[in-house]
Design an enzyme around this catalytic site. Structure first.
Site, PDB file in Angstrom:
ATOM      1  N   SER A 224       1.342  -1.342  -0.285  1.00 25.36           N
ATOM      2  CA  SER A 224      -0.257  -0.067   0.508  1.00 25.36           C
ATOM      3  C   SER A 224       0.701   1.166   0.541  1.00 25.36           C
ATOM      4  O   SER A 224       2.250   1.603   0.386  1.00 25.36           O
ATOM      5  CB  SER A 224      -0.503   0.382   1.068  1.00 25.36           C
ATOM      6  OG  SER A 224       0.157   0.409   2.208  1.00 25.36           O
ATOM      7  N   ASP A 225       0.624   2.357  -0.660  1.00 28.55           N
ATOM      8  CA  ASP A 225       1.221   3.505  -0.425  1.00 28.55           C
ATOM      9  C   ASP A 225       0.977   3.707   1.177  1.00 28.55           C
ATOM     10  O   ASP A 225       0.028   3.266   1.515  1.00 28.55           O
ATOM     11  CB  ASP A 225      -0.044   4.675  -1.051  1.00 28.55           C
ATOM     12  CG  ASP A 225       1.073   6.035  -1.704  1.00 28.55           C
ATOM     13  OD1 ASP A 225       2.530   5.995  -0.709  1.00 28.55           O
ATOM     14  OD2 ASP A 225       0.945   6.362  -2.132  1.00 28.55           O
ATOM     15  N   GLU A 226       1.922   4.898   1.740  1.00 28.36           N
ATOM     16  CA  GLU A 226       1.780   5.271   3.557  1.00 28.36           C
ATOM     17  C   GLU A 226       0.455   5.783   3.741  1.00 28.36           C
ATOM     18  O   GLU A 226       0.397   6.767   3.328  1.00 28.36           O
ATOM     19  CB  GLU A 226       2.748   5.906   3.161  1.00 28.36           C
ATOM     20  CG  GLU A 226       3.472   5.983   4.907  1.00 28.36           C
ATOM     21  CD  GLU A 226       5.054   7.363   5.189  1.00 28.36           C
ATOM     22  OE1 GLU A 226       5.041   7.336   6.228  1.00 28.36           O
ATOM     23  OE2 GLU A 226       5.422   6.964   3.793  1.00 28.36           O
ATOM     24  N   GLY A 227      -0.259   4.984   4.554  1.00 27.80           N
ATOM     25  CA  GLY A 227      -1.071   5.329   5.085  1.00 27.80           C
ATOM     26  C   GLY A 227      -1.753   4.834   4.962  1.00 27.80           C
ATOM     27  O   GLY A 227      -3.663   4.677   5.169  1.00 27.80           O
ATOM     28  N   ALA A 228      -2.629   4.592   3.218  1.00 24.10           N
ATOM     29  CA  ALA A 228      -3.567   4.201   2.208  1.00 24.10           C
ATOM     30  C   ALA A 228      -4.586   3.259   2.737  1.00 24.10           C
ATOM     31  O   ALA A 228      -6.074   3.847   2.660  1.00 24.10           O
ATOM     32  CB  ALA A 228      -3.211   3.759   0.670  1.00 24.10           C
TER      33      ALA A 228
END
Length: 693
Positions: A224-228
């Site tokens: 995942s993208d960071e925090g997605a």
């Protein structure tokens, strides 16, 4: 699966009973080992590399990057360090399409064209991972998957944005370069923050399972993208609990959660989901397997003596070879936008006075762009420092202390310029103005920069003024383009550590430093030519679907210090069976006074398509060196797949086609002096699905 690696979210823990150590998945390698502890060679920002139109250059930059990442990783592991940016798994390259000029992350992309992006992505993946039959030097991760290209923060936040996309645009613009990344052998793909037609990318089964794994055969891992993953709940309100979010994203196809520093993050709910039967043990094994397979291929579980990459030491970091490559890449990335009356290259400079002014003239911080490696200061050449290597007297004034240029000192600029034989004005944006989480509001030169340029032209009193631009998103430089007082404009992007040396070489037209870069994205003549950022239709966007008005500078445009002539365009065969490939040859002559490189571009036009298609599409390109007075015959292949149109699947149609060959797009108002040739061919037989060929 819950330890993707940002801040307290990493590293992945050791498994002592199996002899498995910790591992940090969070590494950035866009153009050098970015954000890692210690020095690293800084190559030009991605958009500048794209402007070189050279897959071979991108391959070498990626390979040099991997060498430094691996050498530093070996040192970190020996010291027992597993914090952020110490691993070998890169969240790079960025394959999003530059679909809007004000998007803050344009600089990280390879521009607006899916084919150019796909070709450069293939080279990056192969260069970074290397050619060893057993081991990869570092692993790639293509991002941000998918339909991700702004906004960051204007007019709405990327963290809750829903990209509403037509199926045709999705398959013809936003997916092809990611499929190329998969074909090239990438071990990873990163899913993006946004929703796609209502479904968050990181919980999107159609995207992560049906297309990525089902249609394309991807067997790597999705991070995942960071925090997605948290944002599926907190930003999109798509789920109601962390447990529900874990179930949705794991079942959709997500393998690894990169969370913003959270230890008790969404994927820590996986045991609960397993106990409830919402995720099966078989599914978990499927999700975990590619994580360990990647580490296996990186060589982590073999004796170090078996793996040649384990022998790389810190002495390779910032090696002379890598520093020279950084300089070569910067030179190749520059695009000559204007050169009236042959202002460039500069003639004899001995004892002459050069003035270099503007907020980019001597500020190292603003020359790198985002996700930049940090080289030792001794290797950083600003424009001023680079020009001081020449046999001339250099005067300098910043005029503004930083790119936003809110506070401007006219007197300072006029004093530096007055009496100079040549004036270089260094303007642009930098990460103060455009970067991740920071969109621009308009196309204008920031703050008082235009006034600075106009004052410099006035004070130069007829002496040559050369505008050097340091930016990613297009700028409104129409005043400079039209005004006789500005003799030349050179687009430099963010050239990083070798900026000043590259500029000095190109200004003098030294051997191997004749500009041949091309714009990897259209520069509009005004925002009235650009649809709103949050509208995801491709209509009116990029050279492929641009409106009727001419842009300021078109995609594929760039001037040279020499002149080229194209002749003898031959297509074979002129009538193609439906599944056949087309062979193309053309002769390129350097008719001017200097050895130079030229970027040859081939475009395909559909004459009778049954569905909407681009106006024309780049289908081949090559950066080729031709000595003055020399000629070379070039051969290309145009694959059947490049003629395919999207009709719920890729379909080949019979009919008439035109192929264009030249150093630029056909039919442009702002153009290089060389001609664009064209030839027609036709395709016979009944329409059929591409996969049936």
């Amino acid at each position: 699966m819950a330890r993707g690696g940002a801040l307290g979210n990493g590293p992945a823990p050791p498994i002592p009973r199996l002899g498995i150590g910790p591992y940090n998945w969070n590494t950035e390698c866009l153009r050098g080992d970015a954000e890692a502890p210690g020095w690293a060679t800084a190559f030009p920002q991605a958009l500048g590399l794209a402007a070189a139109f050279s897959p071979e250059l991108v391959y070498r930059v990626a390979n040099a990057t991997a060498t430094e990442v691996r050498a530093k990783h070996n040192s970190f592991v020996a010291a027992g360090r597993y914090d952020d940016h110490t691993g070998l798994s890169c969240f790079s390259p960025v394959l999003n399409i530059m679909r809007h000029p004000l998007w803050g992350r344009n600089q990280e992309t390879y521009g607006e064209d899916p084919y150019l992006t796909a070709e450069l992505a293939t080279s990056f993946v192969q260069g970074l991972q290397g050619q060893h039959p057993r081991y990869i030097k570092a692993s790639t991760g293509c991002k941000h998957f998918s339909v991700h290209g702004g906004p960051e923060n204007i007019p709405v936040s990327r963290l809750s944005f829903d990209a509403k996309v037509l199926e045709r645009d999705w398959h013809t613009t936003f997916l092809p370069q990611f499929q190329a990344c998969v074909r090239a052998g990438s071990y990873s793909v990163m899913c993006s923050y946004n929703r796609i037609n209502g479904v968050p990318a990181c919980a999107n089964k159609k995207l992560l399972t049906d297309i990525l794994r089902g249609e394309w055969g991807f067997d790597g891992y999705v991070v995942s993208d960071e925090g997605a993953v948290e944002l599926i709940l907190l930003g999109h309100r798509y789920t109601h609990t962390f447990l529900e979010t874990a179930i949705a994203s794991v079942n959709a196809g997500l393998n690894l959660e990169l969370s913003y520093g959270m230890r008790n993050n969404v994927f820590m709910r996986i045991p609960e989901a397993l106990a409830m039967g919402n995720i099966t043990l078989e599914m978990l094994r499927d999700r975990v397997r590619p994580l360990f397979y990647t580490r296996l291929r990186l060589g982590e579980f073999d004796p170090p003596a078996m793996n040649p990459y384990s022998a790389l030491e810190l002495s390779v970091v910032q090696s002379p070879e890598h520093r020279n490559l950084s300089l070569e890449a910067a030179i190749k990335s520059f695009v000559l936008l204007k050169n009236q009356r042959d202002t460039l290259p500069l003639r004899e400079l001995h004892g002459k006075r050069l003035a270099v002014v503007g907020p980019f003239a001597d500020n190292p911080r603003v020359l790198f762009g985002d996700y930049a490696p940090v080289p030792e200061p001794q290797y950083i050449y600003t424009p001023r420092r680079g020009l001081q290597t020449l046999p001339a007297n250099v005067s300098f004034a910043a005029g503004c202390r930083e790119p936003r240029c809110w506070v401007y000192s006219r007197g300072e600029v006029e004093n530096a310029v007055r009496g100079a034989d040549v004036v270089l004005v260094c303007l642009g944006t930098g990460i103060d103005v455009e970067m991740e989480a920071r969109d621009r509001k308009d196309l204008s030169l920031p703050g008082h920069q235009l006034q600075l340029l106009q004052d410099a032209v006035r004070a130069a009193a007829g002496h040559p003024v050369i505008l050097l631009l340091f930016n990613a998103g297009p700028l409104d430089v129409s005043w400079a383009q039209l005004h006789d007082g500005v003799g030349a404009i050179l687009a430099c992007f963010f050239p990083a550590q070798a900026t000043g040396l590259a500029i000095a070489s190109v200004l003098l037209g030294k051997q191997g430093a004749s500009p041949a870069g091309r714009l990897p994205a259209t520069w509009p003549a005004g925002m009235h030519q650009v649809p709103p950022m949050e509208n995801y239709t491709m209509e009116g966007r990029t050279y492929r679907y641009y409106g009727q008005e001419a842009p300021l500078y078109p995609f594929g445009y760039g001037l040279s210090y020499t002149t080229f002539h194209y002749r003898d365009l031959v297509l074979s065969p002129p009538v193609l069976p439906i599944c056949a490939n087309l062979s193309v040859s053309v002769v390129l002559e350097n008719t001017g006074p200097r050895d130079s490189e030229e970027v040859v571009q081939l475009y395909l036009r559909w004459e009778q398509p049954s569905v909407p298609v681009p106006r024309w599409q780049l289908v081949a390109f090559r950066r080729v060196a031709v000595p003055a007075g020399g000629a070379t015959k070039l051969s290309f292949g145009v694959m059947a797949a490049q003629r395919a149109v999207w009709m719920q699947q890729w379909q080949l149609e019979p009919g008439a086609f035109t192929l264009f060959a030249g150093g630029q797009q056909p039919g442009q108002q702002t153009r290089a002096p060389s001609e664009v040739l064209s030839a027609k061919f036709s395709v016979s037989g009944a329409a059929r699905a591409l996969h049936s060929c």
